[in-house]
Scaffold this motif. Structure first.
Motif, PDB file in Angstrom:
ATOM      1  N   ARG A 116       0.811  -1.229   0.000  1.00 15.41           N
ATOM      2  CA  ARG A 116       0.000   0.000   0.000  1.00 15.41           C
ATOM      3  C   ARG A 116       0.842   1.276   0.000  1.00 15.41           C
ATOM      4  O   ARG A 116       0.529   2.243  -0.683  1.00 15.41           O
ATOM      5  CB  ARG A 116      -0.931  -0.024   1.211  1.00 15.41           C
ATOM      6  CG  ARG A 116      -1.916   1.095   1.235  1.00 15.41           C
ATOM      7  CD  ARG A 116      -2.862   0.930   2.394  1.00 15.41           C
ATOM      8  NE  ARG A 116      -3.877   1.953   2.360  1.00 15.41           N
ATOM      9  CZ  ARG A 116      -5.057   1.825   2.909  1.00 15.41           C
ATOM     10  NH1 ARG A 116      -5.380   0.719   3.538  1.00 15.41           N
ATOM     11  NH2 ARG A 116      -5.912   2.807   2.838  1.00 15.41           N
ATOM     12  N   GLU A 117       1.944   1.271   0.737  1.00 18.41           N
ATOM     13  CA  GLU A 117       2.785   2.465   0.840  1.00 18.41           C
ATOM     14  C   GLU A 117       3.529   2.769  -0.460  1.00 18.41           C
ATOM     15  O   GLU A 117       4.049   3.865  -0.630  1.00 18.41           O
ATOM     16  CB  GLU A 117       3.776   2.324   1.998  1.00 18.41           C
ATOM     17  CG  GLU A 117       4.920   1.353   1.757  1.00 18.41           C
ATOM     18  CD  GLU A 117       4.552  -0.134   1.786  1.00 18.41           C
ATOM     19  OE1 GLU A 117       5.406  -0.955   1.383  1.00 18.41           O
ATOM     20  OE2 GLU A 117       3.430  -0.493   2.204  1.00 18.41           O
ATOM     21  N   ARG A 118       3.577   1.819  -1.380  1.00 17.69           N
ATOM     22  CA  ARG A 118       4.250   2.012  -2.670  1.00 17.69           C
ATOM     23  C   ARG A 118       3.261   2.126  -3.829  1.00 17.69           C
ATOM     24  O   ARG A 118       3.664   2.111  -4.985  1.00 17.69           O
ATOM     25  CB  ARG A 118       5.203   0.844  -2.945  1.00 17.69           C
ATOM     26  CG  ARG A 118       6.391   0.799  -2.042  1.00 17.69           C
ATOM     27  CD  ARG A 118       7.451   1.703  -2.541  1.00 17.69           C
ATOM     28  NE  ARG A 118       8.644   1.587  -1.698  1.00 17.69           N
ATOM     29  CZ  ARG A 118       9.664   2.350  -1.824  1.00 17.69           C
ATOM     30  NH1 ARG A 118       9.681   3.271  -2.754  1.00 17.69           N
ATOM     31  NH2 ARG A 118      10.691   2.231  -1.044  1.00 17.69           N
ATOM     32  N   CYS A 119       1.981   2.254  -3.521  1.00 18.98           N
ATOM     33  CA  CYS A 119       0.960   2.417  -4.563  1.00 18.98           C
ATOM     34  C   CYS A 119       0.823   3.899  -4.922  1.00 18.98           C
ATOM     35  O   CYS A 119       0.805   4.754  -4.033  1.00 18.98           O
ATOM     36  CB  CYS A 119      -0.393   1.880  -4.082  1.00 18.98           C
ATOM     37  SG  CYS A 119      -0.447   0.084  -3.928  1.00 18.98           S
ATOM     38  N   VAL A 120       0.752   4.169  -6.225  1.00 18.49           N
ATOM     39  CA  VAL A 120       0.609   5.546  -6.696  1.00 18.49           C
ATOM     40  C   VAL A 120      -0.473   5.606  -7.769  1.00 18.49           C
ATOM     41  O   VAL A 120      -0.753   4.614  -8.437  1.00 18.49           O
ATOM     42  CB  VAL A 120       1.948   6.106  -7.250  1.00 18.49           C
ATOM     43  CG1 VAL A 120       2.986   6.218  -6.150  1.00 18.49           C
ATOM     44  CG2 VAL A 120       2.467   5.249  -8.398  1.00 18.49           C
ATOM     45  N   ARG A 121      -1.070   6.771  -7.909  1.00 16.11           N
ATOM     46  CA  ARG A 121      -2.136   6.952  -8.901  1.00 16.11           C
ATOM     47  C   ARG A 121      -1.866   8.179  -9.763  1.00 16.11           C
ATOM     48  O   ARG A 121      -1.198   9.119  -9.344  1.00 16.11           O
ATOM     49  CB  ARG A 121      -3.504   7.052  -8.239  1.00 16.11           C
ATOM     50  CG  ARG A 121      -3.762   8.333  -7.478  1.00 16.11           C
ATOM     51  CD  ARG A 121      -5.202   8.478  -6.960  1.00 16.11           C
ATOM     52  NE  ARG A 121      -6.075   8.900  -8.029  1.00 16.11           N
ATOM     53  CZ  ARG A 121      -7.111   8.209  -8.493  1.00 16.11           C
ATOM     54  NH1 ARG A 121      -7.427   7.060  -7.970  1.00 16.11           N
ATOM     55  NH2 ARG A 121      -7.843   8.662  -9.487  1.00 16.11           N
ATOM     56  N   ILE A 122      -2.424   8.134 -10.941  1.00 16.88           N
ATOM     57  CA  ILE A 122      -2.410   9.275 -11.849  1.00 16.88           C
ATOM     58  C   ILE A 122      -3.763   9.966 -11.677  1.00 16.88           C
ATOM     59  O   ILE A 122      -4.801   9.332 -11.880  1.00 16.88           O
ATOM     60  CB  ILE A 122      -2.210   8.811 -13.303  1.00 16.88           C
ATOM     61  CG1 ILE A 122      -0.864   8.093 -13.443  1.00 16.88           C
ATOM     62  CG2 ILE A 122      -2.306   9.995 -14.259  1.00 16.88           C
ATOM     63  CD1 ILE A 122      -0.678   7.377 -14.767  1.00 16.88           C
ATOM     64  N   PRO A 123      -3.789  11.231 -11.261  1.00 13.61           N
ATOM     65  CA  PRO A 123      -5.065  11.904 -11.019  1.00 13.61           C
ATOM     66  C   PRO A 123      -5.929  12.007 -12.287  1.00 13.61           C
ATOM     67  O   PRO A 123      -5.412  12.225 -13.383  1.00 13.61           O
ATOM     68  CB  PRO A 123      -4.641  13.307 -10.550  1.00 13.61           C
ATOM     69  CG  PRO A 123      -3.267  13.128 -10.014  1.00 13.61           C
ATOM     70  CD  PRO A 123      -2.651  12.074 -10.891  1.00 13.61           C
ATOM     71  N   MET A 124      -7.213  11.816 -12.093  1.00 11.86           N
ATOM     72  CA  MET A 124      -8.206  11.915 -13.174  1.00 11.86           C
ATOM     73  C   MET A 124      -9.499  12.454 -12.573  1.00 11.86           C
ATOM     74  O   MET A 124      -9.687  12.398 -11.362  1.00 11.86           O
ATOM     75  CB  MET A 124      -8.500  10.532 -13.768  1.00 11.86           C
ATOM     76  CG  MET A 124      -7.361   9.858 -14.444  1.00 11.86           C
ATOM     77  SD  MET A 124      -7.800   8.169 -14.845  1.00 11.86           S
ATOM     78  CE  MET A 124      -7.354   7.364 -13.326  1.00 11.86           C
ATOM     79  N   ILE A 125     -10.399  12.895 -13.417  1.00 12.77           N
ATOM     80  CA  ILE A 125     -11.716  13.302 -12.923  1.00 12.77           C
ATOM     81  C   ILE A 125     -12.487  12.042 -12.506  1.00 12.77           C
ATOM     82  O   ILE A 125     -12.204  10.938 -12.976  1.00 12.77           O
ATOM     83  CB  ILE A 125     -12.495  14.125 -13.972  1.00 12.77           C
ATOM     84  CG1 ILE A 125     -12.716  13.332 -15.257  1.00 12.77           C
ATOM     85  CG2 ILE A 125     -11.767  15.435 -14.277  1.00 12.77           C
ATOM     86  CD1 ILE A 125     -13.607  14.052 -16.269  1.00 12.77           C
ATOM     87  N   ASP A 126     -13.450  12.214 -11.618  1.00 14.31           N
ATOM     88  CA  ASP A 126     -14.156  11.081 -11.024  1.00 14.31           C
ATOM     89  C   ASP A 126     -14.932  10.209 -12.004  1.00 14.31           C
ATOM     90  O   ASP A 126     -15.068   9.019 -11.790  1.00 14.31           O
ATOM     91  CB  ASP A 126     -15.130  11.572  -9.944  1.00 14.31           C
ATOM     92  CG  ASP A 126     -14.424  11.848  -8.635  1.00 14.31           C
ATOM     93  OD1 ASP A 126     -13.325  11.305  -8.420  1.00 14.31           O
ATOM     94  OD2 ASP A 126     -14.978  12.611  -7.825  1.00 14.31           O
ATOM     95  N   SER A 127     -15.441  10.770 -13.066  1.00 18.83           N
ATOM     96  CA  SER A 127     -16.315   9.997 -13.945  1.00 18.83           C
ATOM     97  C   SER A 127     -15.562   9.066 -14.910  1.00 18.83           C
ATOM     98  O   SER A 127     -16.181   8.287 -15.620  1.00 18.83           O
ATOM     99  CB  SER A 127     -17.219  10.943 -14.744  1.00 18.83           C
ATOM    100  OG  SER A 127     -16.433  11.823 -15.522  1.00 18.83           O
ATOM    101  N   ILE A 128     -14.240   9.118 -14.898  1.00 17.71           N
ATOM    102  CA  ILE A 128     -13.434   8.269 -15.779  1.00 17.71           C
ATOM    103  C   ILE A 128     -12.798   7.152 -14.956  1.00 17.71           C
ATOM    104  O   ILE A 128     -12.185   7.388 -13.920  1.00 17.71           O
ATOM    105  CB  ILE A 128     -12.328   9.109 -16.477  1.00 17.71           C
ATOM    106  CG1 ILE A 128     -12.953  10.223 -17.303  1.00 17.71           C
ATOM    107  CG2 ILE A 128     -11.432   8.227 -17.326  1.00 17.71           C
ATOM    108  CD1 ILE A 128     -13.879   9.751 -18.413  1.00 17.71           C
TER     109      ILE A 128
END
Length: 161
Positions: A116-128
């Motif tokens: 979990r501490e090494r998980c990353v996300r690319i920000p996107m709008i909620d509907s996608i």
């Protein structure tokens, strides 16, 4: 061995893998493919997407995720829409592995929970739901390269007279 590595866990779509292979060739990153693959490595769509860049590619294949982890060490980052922190908040210095899951389901939930501490996300709008796999891999690679100041890269073009 490359300092920046893209890892595809059970990729399904040959065109995505071909596009990622081309990104790896253009950036000097290594590509790691973890089986089972959703295509044959001789697939014409895979080869076409990678164009004539295959000869520049450092590529490795693994029978499963345990095989991959037994042969590699460094910092592992798991790209997922479920992560609590952004991909830009990670430190991509040293040898790093950017791990991406299959197109239809992403990475296994148990893997994400364990790291979990090494998980990353690319920000996107909620509907996608998510971005295309090859786009996500390119975003991750170029953030790692940006953090390294694009060392060794041609950073300026030349306009024709």
């Amino acid at each position: 061995m490359a300092d920046i590595n893209i890892v595809l866990h059970e990729p399904e779509i040959p065109q995505n893998t071909g596009n990622i292979a081309r990104t790896c060739a253009a950036t000097g990153c290594a590509l790691h493919l973890i089986k089972p693959l959703g295509f044959d490595v001789g697939d014409r769509h895979l080869k076409r997407a990678g164009l004539d860049y295959w000869k520049y590619l450092d590529i490795s294949y693994y029978d499963n995720i345990d095989d991959f982890f037994s042969k590699n060490e460094g910092k592992f980052y798991y790209f997922t829409t479920k992560a609590e922190r952004r991909y830009t908040d990670a430190d991509y210095s040293g040898r790093v592995y950017l791990i991406f899951g299959k197109e239809t389901r992403g990475l296994p939930e148990d893997m994400l929970k364990e790291h979990r501490e090494r998980c990353v996300r690319i920000p996107m709008i909620d509907s996608i739901r998510s971005l295309n796999l090859s786009n996500s891999a390119a975003i991750g690679v170029y953030e790692a390269l940006r953090q390294r100041g694009f060392a060794g890269f041609r950073t300026e073009g030349v306009f024709p007279e």
